[in-house]
Design an enzyme around this catalytic site. Structure first.
Site, PDB file in Angstrom:
ATOM      1  N   ARG A 238       0.783  -1.274   0.129  1.00  0.00           N
ATOM      2  CA  ARG A 238      -0.189  -0.166   0.067  1.00  0.00           C
ATOM      3  C   ARG A 238       0.847   1.223   0.007  1.00  0.00           C
ATOM      4  NH1 ARG A 238      -2.735  -3.787  -0.527  1.00  0.00           N
ATOM      5  NH2 ARG A 238      -4.660  -4.651   0.791  1.00  0.00           N
TER       6      ARG A 238
ATOM      7  N   SER B  20     -10.564   0.572   4.030  1.00  0.00           N
ATOM      8  CA  SER B  20      -9.488   0.679   5.291  1.00  0.00           C
ATOM      9  C   SER B  20      -9.095   1.827   5.796  1.00  0.00           C
ATOM     10  CB  SER B  20      -8.486  -0.496   5.033  1.00  0.00           C
ATOM     11  OG  SER B  20      -8.847  -1.748   4.324  1.00  0.00           O
TER      12      SER B  20
ATOM     13  N   GLU C 262      -4.295   4.888   6.381  1.00  0.00           N
ATOM     14  CA  GLU C 262      -4.055   4.443   4.955  1.00  0.00           C
ATOM     15  C   GLU C 262      -4.393   5.955   4.090  1.00  0.00           C
ATOM     16  OE1 GLU C 262      -4.898   0.501   3.208  1.00  0.00           O
ATOM     17  OE2 GLU C 262      -6.186   1.796   1.843  1.00  0.00           O
TER      18      GLU C 262
HETATM   19  P1  FAD Z   1      -8.408   9.626  -4.508  1.00  0.00           P
HETATM   20  O1  FAD Z   1      -9.054   9.399  -3.267  1.00  0.00           O
HETATM   21  O2  FAD Z   1      -9.223  10.689  -5.164  1.00  0.00           O
HETATM   22  O3  FAD Z   1      -6.962  10.177  -4.277  1.00  0.00           O
HETATM   23  C1  FAD Z   1      -6.436   9.105  -3.437  1.00  0.00           C
HETATM   24  C2  FAD Z   1      -4.657   9.927  -3.312  1.00  0.00           C
HETATM   25  O4  FAD Z   1      -4.175   9.898  -4.527  1.00  0.00           O
HETATM   26  C3  FAD Z   1      -4.756  11.494  -2.950  1.00  0.00           C
HETATM   27  O5  FAD Z   1      -3.470  11.834  -2.209  1.00  0.00           O
HETATM   28  C4  FAD Z   1      -4.959  12.066  -4.649  1.00  0.00           C
HETATM   29  O6  FAD Z   1      -4.078  13.434  -4.405  1.00  0.00           O
HETATM   30  C5  FAD Z   1      -3.903  11.099  -5.244  1.00  0.00           C
HETATM   31  N1  FAD Z   1      -4.163  11.118  -6.819  1.00  0.00           N
HETATM   32  C6  FAD Z   1      -5.335  10.660  -7.071  1.00  0.00           C
HETATM   33  N2  FAD Z   1      -5.232  10.746  -8.639  1.00  0.00           N
HETATM   34  C7  FAD Z   1      -4.162  11.209  -8.905  1.00  0.00           C
HETATM   35  C8  FAD Z   1      -3.529  11.333 -10.047  1.00  0.00           C
HETATM   36  N3  FAD Z   1      -4.104  11.050 -11.143  1.00  0.00           N
HETATM   37  N4  FAD Z   1      -2.163  11.847 -10.003  1.00  0.00           N
HETATM   38  C9  FAD Z   1      -1.589  12.037  -8.759  1.00  0.00           C
HETATM   39  N5  FAD Z   1      -2.160  11.752  -7.738  1.00  0.00           N
HETATM   40  C10 FAD Z   1      -3.356  11.394  -7.849  1.00  0.00           C
HETATM   41  N6  FAD Z   1      -7.619   0.308  -1.653  1.00  0.00           N
HETATM   42  C11 FAD Z   1      -7.215  -0.586  -1.933  1.00  0.00           C
HETATM   43  O7  FAD Z   1      -5.721  -0.813  -1.933  1.00  0.00           O
HETATM   44  N7  FAD Z   1      -7.761  -2.047  -1.835  1.00  0.00           N
HETATM   45  C12 FAD Z   1      -8.862  -2.183  -1.665  1.00  0.00           C
HETATM   46  O8  FAD Z   1      -9.553  -3.321  -1.612  1.00  0.00           O
HETATM   47  C13 FAD Z   1      -9.947  -1.118  -1.278  1.00  0.00           C
HETATM   48  N8  FAD Z   1     -11.053  -1.310  -1.050  1.00  0.00           N
HETATM   49  C14 FAD Z   1     -11.742  -0.124  -1.110  1.00  0.00           C
HETATM   50  C15 FAD Z   1     -13.226  -0.254  -0.557  1.00  0.00           C
HETATM   51  C16 FAD Z   1     -13.889   0.830  -0.523  1.00  0.00           C
HETATM   52  C17 FAD Z   1     -15.225   0.463  -0.068  1.00  0.00           C
HETATM   53  C18 FAD Z   1     -13.428   2.237  -0.258  1.00  0.00           C
HETATM   54  C19 FAD Z   1     -14.219   3.449   0.172  1.00  0.00           C
HETATM   55  C20 FAD Z   1     -12.069   2.136  -0.766  1.00  0.00           C
HETATM   56  C21 FAD Z   1     -11.221   1.000  -0.799  1.00  0.00           C
HETATM   57  N9  FAD Z   1      -9.783   1.540  -1.120  1.00  0.00           N
HETATM   58  C22 FAD Z   1      -9.010   0.427  -1.390  1.00  0.00           C
HETATM   59  C23 FAD Z   1      -9.110   2.706  -1.377  1.00  0.00           C
HETATM   60  C24 FAD Z   1      -9.258   3.194  -2.457  1.00  0.00           C
HETATM   61  O9  FAD Z   1     -10.322   3.128  -3.162  1.00  0.00           O
HETATM   62  C25 FAD Z   1      -8.307   3.410  -3.371  1.00  0.00           C
HETATM   63  O10 FAD Z   1      -7.102   3.895  -2.772  1.00  0.00           O
HETATM   64  C26 FAD Z   1      -8.286   3.861  -4.861  1.00  0.00           C
HETATM   65  O11 FAD Z   1      -7.255   3.659  -5.593  1.00  0.00           O
HETATM   66  C27 FAD Z   1      -8.334   5.574  -4.586  1.00  0.00           C
HETATM   67  O12 FAD Z   1      -8.785   6.058  -5.785  1.00  0.00           O
HETATM   68  P2  FAD Z   1      -9.442   7.555  -5.753  1.00  0.00           P
HETATM   69  O13 FAD Z   1      -9.522   7.676  -7.500  1.00  0.00           O
HETATM   70  O14 FAD Z   1     -10.659   7.821  -5.075  1.00  0.00           O
HETATM   71  O15 FAD Z   1      -8.415   8.223  -5.249  1.00  0.00           O
HETATM   72  P1  NAP Z   2     -10.374 -10.702   4.896  1.00  0.00           P
HETATM   73  O1  NAP Z   2     -10.209 -11.469   3.656  1.00  0.00           O
HETATM   74  O2  NAP Z   2     -11.034 -10.612   6.023  1.00  0.00           O
HETATM   75  O3  NAP Z   2      -8.840 -10.723   5.454  1.00  0.00           O
HETATM   76  C1  NAP Z   2      -8.603  -9.819   6.928  1.00  0.00           C
HETATM   77  C2  NAP Z   2      -6.953  -9.572   6.749  1.00  0.00           C
HETATM   78  O4  NAP Z   2      -6.375 -10.767   6.576  1.00  0.00           O
HETATM   79  C3  NAP Z   2      -6.734  -8.807   5.409  1.00  0.00           C
HETATM   80  O5  NAP Z   2      -6.366  -7.575   5.931  1.00  0.00           O
HETATM   81  C4  NAP Z   2      -5.676  -9.384   4.553  1.00  0.00           C
HETATM   82  O6  NAP Z   2      -4.648  -8.695   4.341  1.00  0.00           O
HETATM   83  C5  NAP Z   2      -5.384 -10.621   5.442  1.00  0.00           C
HETATM   84  N1  NAP Z   2      -5.387 -12.074   4.915  1.00  0.00           N
HETATM   85  C6  NAP Z   2      -6.392 -12.860   4.852  1.00  0.00           C
HETATM   86  N2  NAP Z   2      -6.148 -14.158   4.298  1.00  0.00           N
HETATM   87  C7  NAP Z   2      -4.772 -13.844   3.728  1.00  0.00           C
HETATM   88  C8  NAP Z   2      -3.914 -14.571   3.002  1.00  0.00           C
HETATM   89  N3  NAP Z   2      -4.059 -15.944   2.589  1.00  0.00           N
HETATM   90  N4  NAP Z   2      -2.466 -14.203   3.099  1.00  0.00           N
HETATM   91  C9  NAP Z   2      -2.239 -12.936   3.384  1.00  0.00           C
HETATM   92  N5  NAP Z   2      -3.143 -12.260   4.231  1.00  0.00           N
HETATM   93  C10 NAP Z   2      -4.360 -12.695   4.174  1.00  0.00           C
HETATM   94  O7  NAP Z   2     -10.335  -8.919   4.598  1.00  0.00           O
HETATM   95  P2  NAP Z   2     -11.415  -8.020   4.021  1.00  0.00           P
HETATM   96  O8  NAP Z   2     -11.573  -6.915   4.711  1.00  0.00           O
HETATM   97  O9  NAP Z   2     -12.586  -8.746   3.859  1.00  0.00           O
HETATM   98  O10 NAP Z   2     -10.903  -7.403   2.642  1.00  0.00           O
HETATM   99  C11 NAP Z   2     -10.592  -8.254   1.456  1.00  0.00           C
HETATM  100  C12 NAP Z   2      -9.395  -7.822   0.609  1.00  0.00           C
HETATM  101  O11 NAP Z   2      -9.780  -6.632   0.167  1.00  0.00           O
HETATM  102  C13 NAP Z   2      -7.969  -7.576   1.460  1.00  0.00           C
HETATM  103  O12 NAP Z   2      -7.233  -8.075   0.531  1.00  0.00           O
HETATM  104  C14 NAP Z   2      -8.098  -6.005   1.650  1.00  0.00           C
HETATM  105  O13 NAP Z   2      -6.878  -5.722   1.904  1.00  0.00           O
HETATM  106  C15 NAP Z   2      -8.785  -5.601   0.555  1.00  0.00           C
HETATM  107  N6  NAP Z   2      -9.734  -4.415   0.977  1.00  0.00           N
HETATM  108  C16 NAP Z   2      -8.956  -3.210   1.066  1.00  0.00           C
HETATM  109  C17 NAP Z   2      -9.304  -1.951   1.497  1.00  0.00           C
HETATM  110  C18 NAP Z   2      -8.670  -0.744   1.488  1.00  0.00           C
HETATM  111  O14 NAP Z   2      -9.348   0.297   1.739  1.00  0.00           O
HETATM  112  N7  NAP Z   2      -7.291  -0.786   1.700  1.00  0.00           N
HETATM  113  C19 NAP Z   2     -10.763  -1.900   1.671  1.00  0.00           C
HETATM  114  C20 NAP Z   2     -11.375  -3.115   1.785  1.00  0.00           C
HETATM  115  C21 NAP Z   2     -10.968  -4.188   1.310  1.00  0.00           C
HETATM  116  P3  NAP Z   2      -4.477  -7.612   3.086  1.00  0.00           P
HETATM  117  O15 NAP Z   2      -5.430  -6.547   3.366  1.00  0.00           O
HETATM  118  O16 NAP Z   2      -3.159  -7.533   3.284  1.00  0.00           O
HETATM  119  O17 NAP Z   2      -4.829  -8.241   1.789  1.00  0.00           O
END
Ligand code: FAD
Ligand code: NAP
Length: 338
Positions: free
Chosen positions: A164, A239, A334
């Site tokens: 991340r 998250s 995050e």
């Molecule tokens: P924004 O929120 O608009 O921007 C995020 C950052 O990036 C800001 O600092 C902004 O300035 C910068 N930025 C945006 N666009 C550009 C650009 N073109 N050039 C330079 N900088 C830029 N994230 C995960 O990694 N895994 C997940 O599974 C995941 N699940 C999510 C689930 C939900 C329900 C929600 C609400 C969020 C989740 N996220 C997850 C977080 C988020 O969706 C991601 O990080 C996504 O990539 C953000 O995209 P955005 O366009 O909304 O970025």
């Molecule tokens: P989940 O499947 O309930 O798992 C809980 C946590 O355990 C996660 O954070 C995941 O790490 C870790 N995990 C589970 N199984 C694993 C494996 N086999 N090996 C390594 N790590 C393992 O999580 P969840 O909340 O439902 O989310 C599902 C996936 O979507 C996850 O990968 C999560 O990162 C992603 N997600 C991200 C965001 C965001 O905003 N960043 C929001 C929602 C969901 P990791 O998080 O490292 O995968």
């Protein structure tokens, strides 16, 4: 170039925080980005790129030029041997890109289905889910240098991708506006089903349907819809904290006290599930005023309606303090705070 002054961003951030931007500009092409940078320079204001607003927390009004990324377009660049290279404008919706690549029989993004936001933001934190990260399929990106206005190309090694994390969120933050992304996808599907939840559901569904990338993508969407709040219904940024990485000895000590600790090996260190820590600290599904933790995933902070950025940040600090007091583990936020 259309410039809005004192523009409301309430609908431009998925936490639904009430915020105004001093100036708001849409970027539909490279020239728009350059003009916005020049405008920000004449006004002596910072420029903030914004995609879908799903990974930001606005702590108050923004005395800045906010650049809403809307550069569109996606295409197959080449199909060579095992791989298909695709290119997308930074303003495309991420999930639409995932589904489009599958329709092109180009595989690798299925586990990253239904992540909100734009293509341009995906490299910022090297988005990841279900054991796959953007870096696994990343080819290159193009970005505008905010100082010179020149276009720079970054290959995978240039981006410093980590868990991340990337240089765009670290050492080079605020230095570039990403305008396009190229991905190196596979012509043959290699399912990545390490996550138990996903594997079980895919296996069940594959009893009646052939295993395909579309099936995996559909299951990822189903699991996410079941477990995670839809920001359109309940405002959130996914998250709120990263999963902390700790040493093997810390894991051993914690396991002795909490045998059900959720921890996974991460290279030489161990990754703890931040959601489990918050839950175990008694903070799952709790609410303080308009802010709370989600009842099914404690790692997701939600705005029940009417919260300000300050409310969210205060609540998140209280969670951090409670987890630290209980486990001695420090949580790191995050989303980016402005
Ligand atoms: P924004 O929120 O608009 O921007 C995020 C950052 O990036 C800001 O600092 C902004 O300035 C910068 N930025 C945006 N666009 C550009 C650009 N073109 N050039 C330079 N900088 C830029 N994230 C995960 O990694 N895994 C997940 O599974 C995941 N699940 C999510 C689930 C939900 C329900 C929600 C609400 C969020 C989740 N996220 C997850 C977080 C988020 O969706 C991601 O990080 C996504 O990539 C953000 O995209 P955005 O366009 O909304 O970025
Ligand atoms: P989940 O499947 O309930 O798992 C809980 C946590 O355990 C996660 O954070 C995941 O790490 C870790 N995990 C589970 N199984 C694993 C494996 N086999 N090996 C390594 N790590 C393992 O999580 P969840 O909340 O439902 O989310 C599902 C996936 O979507 C996850 O990968 C999560 O990162 C992603 N997600 C991200 C965001 C965001 O905003 N960043 C929001 C929602 C969901 P990791 O998080 O490292 O995968």
């Amino acid at each position: 170039m259309h410039i809005q002054e004192y523009a409301a961003l309430d609908r431009c951030n998925t936490l639904g925080l009430p915020t105004k931007a001093r100036y708001l500009i849409q970027a539909r092409c490279l020239e728009d980005v350059r003009e916005a940078l020049a405008f920000a320079r004449t006004k002596q204001l910072p420029l903030i790129p914004l995609g879908g607003g799903s990974n930001v927390v606005f702590s108050g009004d923004l005395d800045a030029v906010v650049l809403r990324m809307a550069i569109a377009g996606k295409s197959v660049v080449s199909t060579l041997g095992e791989h298909t290279i695709v290119e997308s404008g930074a303003g495309e919706n991420w999930h639409d890109l995932v589904r489009w690549t599958l329709s092109q029989k180009a595989y690798g993004l299925e586990n990253l289905s239904l992540i909100p936001g734009t293509v341009g933001a995906a490299p910022i934190q090297n988005i990841g889910a279900y054991g796959v990260e953007l870096k696994d399929v990343f080819h290159s990106l193009q970005a505008v240098d905010c100082q010179t206005g020149g276009v720079v190309c970054f290959n995978r090694d240039d981006c410093g991708f980590d868990y991340r994390q990337s240089i765009f969120k670290g050492s080079c933050r605020d230095c570039y506006v990403i305008i396009s992304l190229r991905l190196k996808l596979n012509r043959r599907l290699t399912p990545r089903l390490d996550y138990a939840d996903l594997r079980d559901k895919v296996e069940k569904k594959a009893l009646n349907r052939e295993l395909s990338a579309e099936l995996i993508s559909d299951v990822v969407c189903d699991v996410r819809r079941e477990k995670l709040p839809d920001p359109g219904m309940l405002a959130n940024v996914g998250s709120f904290f990263k999963n902390p990485e700790v040493s093997a000895s810390t894991v051993q000590q914690l396991k002795a006290r909490y045998p059900d600790l959720v921890a996974f090996p991460a290279g030489e260190r161990w990754k703890l599930a931040a959601g489990w820590l918050i839950d175990k600290a008694g903070l799952k599904g709790v609410r303080e005023g308009a802010v709370g933790t989600h009842k099914q995933q404690a790692l997701v902070l939600v705005n029940h309606g009417g919260a300000t950025g300050q409310d969210v940040l205060c609540f998140s600090e209280a969670i951090k303090a409670r987890v630290h007091a209980r486990f001695g583990v420090l949580l790191e936020r995050e989303p980016r705070v402005y």
